[in-house]
Design an enzyme around this catalytic site. Structure first.
Site, mmCIF file in Angstrom:
data_model
loop_
_atom_site.group_PDB
_atom_site.id
_atom_site.type_symbol
_atom_site.label_atom_id
_atom_site.label_comp_id
_atom_site.label_asym_id
_atom_site.label_seq_id
_atom_site.Cartn_x
_atom_site.Cartn_y
_atom_site.Cartn_z
ATOM 1 N N LYS A 62 0.849 -1.197 0.000
ATOM 2 C CA LYS A 62 0.000 0.000 0.000
ATOM 3 C C LYS A 62 0.876 1.236 0.000
ATOM 4 O O LYS A 62 1.768 1.383 0.834
ATOM 5 C CB LYS A 62 -0.931 -0.012 1.218
ATOM 6 C CG LYS A 62 -1.943 1.145 1.198
ATOM 7 C CD LYS A 62 -1.437 2.349 1.960
ATOM 8 C CE LYS A 62 -2.410 3.522 1.848
ATOM 9 N NZ LYS A 62 -2.020 4.660 2.719
ATOM 10 N N GLY A 120 0.358 8.759 1.566
ATOM 11 C CA GLY A 120 1.061 9.905 2.125
ATOM 12 C C GLY A 120 1.892 10.614 1.083
ATOM 13 O O GLY A 120 1.682 10.495 -0.128
ATOM 14 N N GLY A 157 -4.790 10.849 -0.647
ATOM 15 C CA GLY A 157 -5.487 11.866 0.138
ATOM 16 C C GLY A 157 -4.777 13.206 0.128
ATOM 17 O O GLY A 157 -5.420 14.259 0.036
ATOM 18 N N ASP A 193 -5.836 2.153 3.255
ATOM 19 C CA ASP A 193 -5.317 1.158 4.189
ATOM 20 C C ASP A 193 -6.297 0.000 4.330
ATOM 21 O O ASP A 193 -5.912 -1.171 4.342
ATOM 22 C CB ASP A 193 -5.065 1.788 5.560
ATOM 23 C CG ASP A 193 -3.928 2.784 5.547
ATOM 24 O OD1 ASP A 193 -3.075 2.708 4.649
ATOM 25 O OD2 ASP A 193 -3.890 3.652 6.437
ATOM 26 N N LYS A 218 -4.154 3.075 10.435
ATOM 27 C CA LYS A 218 -3.231 2.202 9.697
ATOM 28 C C LYS A 218 -2.775 1.033 10.566
ATOM 29 O O LYS A 218 -2.761 -0.124 10.139
ATOM 30 C CB LYS A 218 -2.028 3.020 9.227
ATOM 31 C CG LYS A 218 -1.116 2.292 8.239
ATOM 32 C CD LYS A 218 0.123 3.089 7.923
ATOM 33 C CE LYS A 218 -0.186 4.468 7.442
ATOM 34 N NZ LYS A 218 -0.847 4.475 6.114
#
Length: 247
Positions: free
Chosen positions: A5, A8, A40, A158, A213
């Site tokens: 994954k 960030g 995001g 996540d 997370k």
């Protein structure tokens, strides 16, 4: 089978991502890999340019219906295709997907979160995804999902990665812009289990997006009875970096 994954600010780190894709290219014939990505921060940056407000609820984005075209365009469009381009440069065979094509089932969550979706049991994958993996393609999956009515939903990446790892019984690695889970002195923590995670939550050290997370990582670790790693981009070449979440 590996599920990685990406999230960030790591998505804005071309050098780190290049190193990661180079390592995947070296390993792809030995063990297939699937990438799940968020975006995001990239959505936040887009909203800032457009003078749109970003609303969070317990660390999750409130995805308003009128904002979904922008959110989907950033996640399944811009970010996904940027990652495809980087993978192609490393001679990989990437295929861009949403959660729908993977077979992962999604439904709308709490009304307070707007058009936010959640993965639901049973955790299963499609024949399409299995075929792509068997043929050594690199699926790059955005966290855009669809419910049974065809309504698009924004799923926490996540959670999406956790669902696919469960469905594939895969080794799961969360790659982010932090090197590990950090303690109250901002120092990396080598390993965590359910007890130490609860202590960090109770002390207020673990909160927001990192808490979500870690909770997803623990859930997968317990479900599959195997360790999950949270780390920075260097984790695939530095195998002792990051934080191991134990079952």
């Amino acid at each position: 089978m590996n599920v990685i994954k990406l999230g960030g600010r790591v998505l804005d780190d071309p050098q780190g991502l290049t190193t990661l894709f180079q390592h995947i290219a070296q390993q792809q014939n030995l063990e297939p890999t699937l990438i799940v990505h968020g975006g995001g921060q990239q959505v936040d940056d887009l909203f800032a340019k457009l003078n749109l407000s970003v609303v969070k609820y317990h660390g999750l984005r409130v995805s308003m219906a009128e904002q979904m075209p922008l959110i989907v365009g950033a996640l399944a469009g811009t970010v996904n295709k940027q990652l495809l381009g980087m993978a192609i440069k490393q001679t990989l065979k990437p295929v861009g997907l949403t959660l729908f094509e993977t077979g992962l089932r999604v439904q709308q969550g709490q009304p307070e979160l707007g058009m936010t979706g959640h993965c639901i049991e049973p955790f299963e994958v499609s024949e399409l995804l299995l075929t792509l993996l068997e043929q050594k393609h690199l699926p790059i999956v955005s966290c855009v999902g669809f419910d049974s009515r065809g309504q698009w939903l924004n799923v926490n990446a996540d959670e999406a990665a956790a669902g696919l790892a469960k469905a594939l019984s895969a080794t799961l690695t969360f790659v982010s812009d932090v090197p590990a889970v950090l303690d109250d002195q901002q120092q990396p923590i080598a390993q965590l289990d359910s007890d130490s995670i609860e202590q960090l939550i109770q002390s207020g050290t673990l909160m927001g997006g990192m808490r979500l997370k870690v909770e997803q990582a623990l859930n997968v670790a317990q479900f599959l009875q195997k360790q999950v790693r949270i780390c920075g981009c260097s984790c695939d070449t530095r195998h002792h970096s990051g934080t191991l979440i134990n079952p």
